[in-house]
Design an enzyme around this catalytic site. Structure first.
Site, PDB file in Angstrom:
ATOM      1  N   LYS A  19     -14.261 -43.419 -20.205  1.00 56.46           N
ATOM      2  CA  LYS A  19     -13.891 -43.587 -21.611  1.00 56.46           C
ATOM      3  C   LYS A  19     -14.280 -42.322 -22.355  1.00 56.46           C
ATOM      4  O   LYS A  19     -15.193 -41.605 -21.943  1.00 56.46           O
ATOM      5  CB  LYS A  19     -14.641 -44.781 -22.216  1.00 56.46           C
ATOM      6  CG  LYS A  19     -14.012 -45.315 -23.495  1.00 56.46           C
ATOM      7  CD  LYS A  19     -12.924 -46.319 -23.206  1.00 56.46           C
ATOM      8  CE  LYS A  19     -12.298 -46.861 -24.467  1.00 56.46           C
ATOM      9  NZ  LYS A  19     -11.390 -47.984 -24.187  1.00 56.46           N
TER      10      LYS A  19
HETATM   11  P1  NAD Z   1      -5.528 -50.036 -33.303  1.00 52.90           P
HETATM   12  O1  NAD Z   1      -6.134 -48.831 -33.913  1.00 52.90           O
HETATM   13  O2  NAD Z   1      -4.085 -50.073 -33.024  1.00 52.90           O
HETATM   14  O3  NAD Z   1      -5.867 -51.325 -34.196  1.00 52.90           O
HETATM   15  C1  NAD Z   1      -7.173 -51.630 -34.580  1.00 52.90           C
HETATM   16  C2  NAD Z   1      -7.108 -52.780 -35.586  1.00 52.90           C
HETATM   17  O4  NAD Z   1      -8.443 -53.179 -35.924  1.00 52.90           O
HETATM   18  C3  NAD Z   1      -6.433 -52.385 -36.903  1.00 52.90           C
HETATM   19  O5  NAD Z   1      -5.647 -53.462 -37.360  1.00 52.90           O
HETATM   20  C4  NAD Z   1      -7.624 -52.165 -37.838  1.00 52.90           C
HETATM   21  O6  NAD Z   1      -7.292 -52.355 -39.195  1.00 52.90           O
HETATM   22  C5  NAD Z   1      -8.564 -53.238 -37.341  1.00 52.90           C
HETATM   23  N1  NAD Z   1      -9.938 -53.006 -37.744  1.00 52.90           N
HETATM   24  C6  NAD Z   1     -10.645 -51.850 -37.705  1.00 52.90           C
HETATM   25  N2  NAD Z   1     -11.873 -52.032 -38.221  1.00 52.90           N
HETATM   26  C7  NAD Z   1     -11.938 -53.323 -38.594  1.00 52.90           C
HETATM   27  C8  NAD Z   1     -12.935 -54.116 -39.205  1.00 52.90           C
HETATM   28  N3  NAD Z   1     -14.132 -53.609 -39.527  1.00 52.90           N
HETATM   29  N4  NAD Z   1     -12.675 -55.431 -39.448  1.00 52.90           N
HETATM   30  C9  NAD Z   1     -11.471 -55.964 -39.143  1.00 52.90           C
HETATM   31  N5  NAD Z   1     -10.477 -55.250 -38.559  1.00 52.90           N
HETATM   32  C10 NAD Z   1     -10.717 -53.958 -38.300  1.00 52.90           C
HETATM   33  O7  NAD Z   1      -6.399 -50.298 -31.975  1.00 52.90           O
HETATM   34  P2  NAD Z   1      -5.987 -51.154 -30.706  1.00 52.90           P
HETATM   35  O8  NAD Z   1      -5.423 -50.225 -29.689  1.00 52.90           O
HETATM   36  O9  NAD Z   1      -5.218 -52.355 -31.121  1.00 52.90           O
HETATM   37  O10 NAD Z   1      -7.429 -51.585 -30.155  1.00 52.90           O
HETATM   38  C11 NAD Z   1      -8.104 -52.747 -30.665  1.00 52.90           C
HETATM   39  C12 NAD Z   1      -9.164 -53.158 -29.658  1.00 52.90           C
HETATM   40  O11 NAD Z   1      -8.542 -53.420 -28.394  1.00 52.90           O
HETATM   41  C13 NAD Z   1     -10.248 -52.112 -29.355  1.00 52.90           C
HETATM   42  O12 NAD Z   1     -11.460 -52.785 -29.074  1.00 52.90           O
HETATM   43  C14 NAD Z   1      -9.735 -51.440 -28.095  1.00 52.90           C
HETATM   44  O13 NAD Z   1     -10.782 -50.856 -27.350  1.00 52.90           O
HETATM   45  C15 NAD Z   1      -9.157 -52.632 -27.392  1.00 52.90           C
HETATM   46  N6  NAD Z   1      -8.164 -52.298 -26.358  1.00 52.90           N
HETATM   47  C16 NAD Z   1      -7.038 -51.591 -26.654  1.00 52.90           C
HETATM   48  C17 NAD Z   1      -6.110 -51.333 -25.641  1.00 52.90           C
HETATM   49  C18 NAD Z   1      -4.808 -50.634 -25.902  1.00 52.90           C
HETATM   50  O14 NAD Z   1      -4.003 -50.514 -24.966  1.00 52.90           O
HETATM   51  N7  NAD Z   1      -4.535 -50.190 -27.113  1.00 52.90           N
HETATM   52  C19 NAD Z   1      -6.350 -51.763 -24.336  1.00 52.90           C
HETATM   53  C20 NAD Z   1      -7.517 -52.485 -24.073  1.00 52.90           C
HETATM   54  C21 NAD Z   1      -8.406 -52.749 -25.100  1.00 52.90           C
END
Ligand code: NAD
Length: 441
Positions: free
Chosen positions: A131
Site C-alpha cells: 500500500k
Molecule cells: P472515494 O474517494 O471514491 O470515496 C470516499 C468516500 O468517503 C467519499 O464519498 C467521501 O466523501 C467519503 N468520506 C470521506 N471522509 C468521510 C468522513 N469523515 N465521513 C463520511 N464520509 C467520508 O474512495 P473509495 O475508492 O470509494 O474508497 C472508500 C474505501 O474503500 C476506503 O477505505 C478504501 O480503502 C476502500 N477500498 C477501495 C477500493 C477501490 O477499488 N476503490 C478497493 C478496496 C477498498
C-alpha cells in the site's frame, strides 16, 4: 561469565534482538497497525504448525518513506511525506492502492498493506500485499500541482515498484488519471511503456473494463450471499451507506437495482436520508456535479451522528477506517454490516456487533472485488489481449462467491466470526507459501 560476555550473549538471544519494538510496531498502540496485530493474534491458535511462521505477518517486509518536494503554482516549494509499504510478497508481487489524504500515517499504510496481503490470499489471487500514500489534502492542490506531486512520488517509489515487483492502484482520492500519470512516469524512467506497473488505469491505456465498478460489485455480490445466510431478502432490505464514492456509490446503485431501498447516505459533506428510498441515480449525478451528497434536493438532512441509528437492515461503511466504534456499535439497527471500506470497525465494536448477533462481512473479503479485477487487468496487460465486460464480471462474481463460500465453511467449522475465518484462510495460504519457500539465504 563477565559482564561483557553476558551482555553479548543477551544481545544475541532472539528475545533481546526483537524486544525493543519501535512504537509503531507496539500492539498496545491501537492505531490501524495495532488493530491488525490483534487480528493476527486472534487467528494464531488456528494455524497449526504454520503458527511458527506467524511473526512473518507481524512486520512489513519493506517500508519506504519518501520526501516529495514540488513547485507550487505560486513558485514556492512544498514538501509532502509519502510512503510505500510492501507487507508480504511470499505469494507474489506486492499489490495495493495509493491514498492521498491529510491523515495518512505510516501506521495506517502499514495496516492497509497487511490487509492487502490477507485480502489477496483470501480470494487466492497470486499477489502479496502493499500500500502507498501521501499525507496531503489533494483538494487544496491545482491539477498541475497534483500531477507534479504524483509524478515525483512515483519516481521516488520507482525503486521498489514494477510490473513484477509491486503494482499500485487507486484508493481514496486517487483515480484513473493519477494511475495514468504514475504509469507514464514509471515508463519514462524505464525507457519503455510499462502498462502493467499500475492497475485501475484508463481503458485506453490498458485498463480493464469493469475495474471502476469492481469493488462495489464485489461488495454487492458477497452482500447478497451474506443476506441469504441470515435469511434476509435483499429486494426488501433497507440499506444505509457511509461514503458514496467509488465503492459506496456503486454498491448503493447495485443494491437499489436489486430492489433494496437506500434509506441513508453519509459522506464527508453531510448525511441525507429518505425512508421511502433515495433515488440513487439522481443522487450519484448530484455527487458527480457537487462532490458531495450535501444539498441533494430529494432527501431530508440528518445529523451526522444520527446516521448510526438509522433504521435499516444492511449497513455498508465505505469511507474510512475506524468509523464503527464502541461509541456507536450498540446503536446500529442493521442485521448485516458489509465492510466496503478497509478497517471501518474497531475490535471493540466488532465484539459488540458479534454479541448483538449482527453479521459482519469483513473488508478483507467484502471489498476484494477491486483487486480481483486489478488482477484481471494485470493479466490482460501482460498478454495484450483484452476480455469483454461480461467475461470480467462473470469471473469476478465466480471468484467472490467461491471465496465467500470457503470462508463461511471455515466459520462454521470453527464457530468463529467471518473476520476470523477469512484471516484463518488467508494466513494459512501466506504462511504455507513461506513454509514452502523457506528462508533466504
Ligand atoms: P472515494 O474517494 O471514491 O470515496 C470516499 C468516500 O468517503 C467519499 O464519498 C467521501 O466523501 C467519503 N468520506 C470521506 N471522509 C468521510 C468522513 N469523515 N465521513 C463520511 N464520509 C467520508 O474512495 P473509495 O475508492 O470509494 O474508497 C472508500 C474505501 O474503500 C476506503 O477505505 C478504501 O480503502 C476502500 N477500498 C477501495 C477500493 C477501490 O477499488 N476503490 C478497493 C478496496 C477498498
Amino acid at each position: 561469565m563477565n559482564n561483557h560476555a553476558a551482555h553479548a550473549q543477551a544481545a544475541h538471544s532472539p528475545a533481546a534482538l526483537t524486544a525493543a519494538l519501535p512504537s509503531y510496531l507496539d500492539p498496545q498502540h491501537l492505531g490501524p497497525w495495532g488493530i491488525y496485530l490483534q487480528q493476527v493474534d486472534r487467528v494464531t491458535p488456528y494455524l497449526g504448525t504454520l503458527a511458527r511462521w506467524v511473526d512473518t505477518l507481524k512486520r512489513p517486509k519493506r517500508t519506504l518513506i519518501v520526501d516529495v518536494p514540488i513547485h507550487l503554482d505560486d513558485g514556492t516549494v512544498a514538501h509532502f511525506e509519502g510512503y510505500r509499504v510492501q507487507h508480504n510478497t511470499s505469494r507474489g508481487p506486492g499489490k495495493g492502492g495509493v491514498r492521498f489524504h491529510q491523515n495518512v500515517t505510516l501506521s495506517e499504510v502499514m495496516a492497509l498493506s497487511a490487509w492487502m496481503s490477507i485480502k489477496n490470499a483470501a480470494v487466492n489471487v497470486p499477489y502479496g500485499g502493499a500500500k502507498g500514500g501521501i499525507r496531503v489534502d489533494p483538494r487544496q492542490l491545482s491539477m498541475g500541482e497534483l500531477e507534479r506531486m504524483t509524478r515525483r512520488y512515483t519516481s521516488e517509489i520507482g525503486l521498489i515498484i514494477g510490473p513484477s515487483k509491486d503494482i499500485p492502484a487507486p484508493d481514496v482520492n486517487t483515480n484513473e488519471q493519477i494511475m495514468a500519470w504514475m504509469m507514464d512516469t514509471y515508463s519514462m524512467n524505464e525507457g519503455a511503456t510499462a502498462t502493467g506497473v499500475v492497475t485501475g488505469k484508463p481503458i485506453d491505456l490498458g485498463g480493464s473494463l469493469g475495474r471502476r465498478e469492481a469493488t462495489g460489485r464485489g461488495v454487492f455480490t458477497v452482500g447478497v450471499q451474506a443476506a441469504q445466510r441470515i435469511g434476509m431478502d435483499v429486494s426488501q432490505a433497507r440499506v444505509a451507506v457511509q461514503g458514496f464514492g467509488n465503492v459506496g456509490g456503486i454498491a448503493g446503485k447495485l443494491f437499489a437495482q436489486a430492489g433494496a431501498r437506500v434509506v441513508a447516505v453519509q459522506d464527508h459533506g453531510g448525511t441525507v436520508c429518505r425512508e421511502a428510498g433515495l433515488d440513487v441515480p439522481t443522487l450519484l449525478a448530484h455527487v458527480a456535479q457537487h462532490g458531495t451528497v450535501a444539498g441533494f434536493a430529494g432527501a431530508e438532512v440528518l445529523d451526522d451522528d444520527a446516521f448510526w441509528s438509522v433504521p435499516c437492515d444492511i449497513l455498508i461503511p465505505a469511507a474510512l477506517e475506524q468509523q464503527i466504534t464502541e461509541h456507536n456499535a450498540h446503536r446500529i439497527q442493521a442485521r448485516l454490516v458489509i465492510e466496503g471500506a478497509n478497517g471501518p470497525t474497531t475490535p471493540q465494536a466488532d465484539d459488540i456487533l458479534n454479541d448483538r448477533g449482527i453479521l459482519v462481512v469483513p473488508d478483507v473479503i467484502a471489498n476484494a472485488g477491486g483487486v480481483t479485477v486489478s488482477y484481471f487487468e494485470w493479466v490482460q496487460d501482460f498478454s495484450s489481449f483484452f476480455w469483454s465486460e461480461d467475461e470480467i464480471n462473470a469471473r469476478l462474481v465466480r471468484i467472490m462467491q467461491e471465496a465467500f463460500a470457503a470462508v463461511c465453511q471455515v466459520a462454521d467449522d470453527h464457530r468463529v466470526s467471518l473476520r476470523t475465518a477469512t484471516f484463518i484462510v488467508a494466513c494459512k495460504r501466506i504462511l504455507h507459501a513461506r513454509d514452502l519457500r523457506g528462508l533466504y539465504p
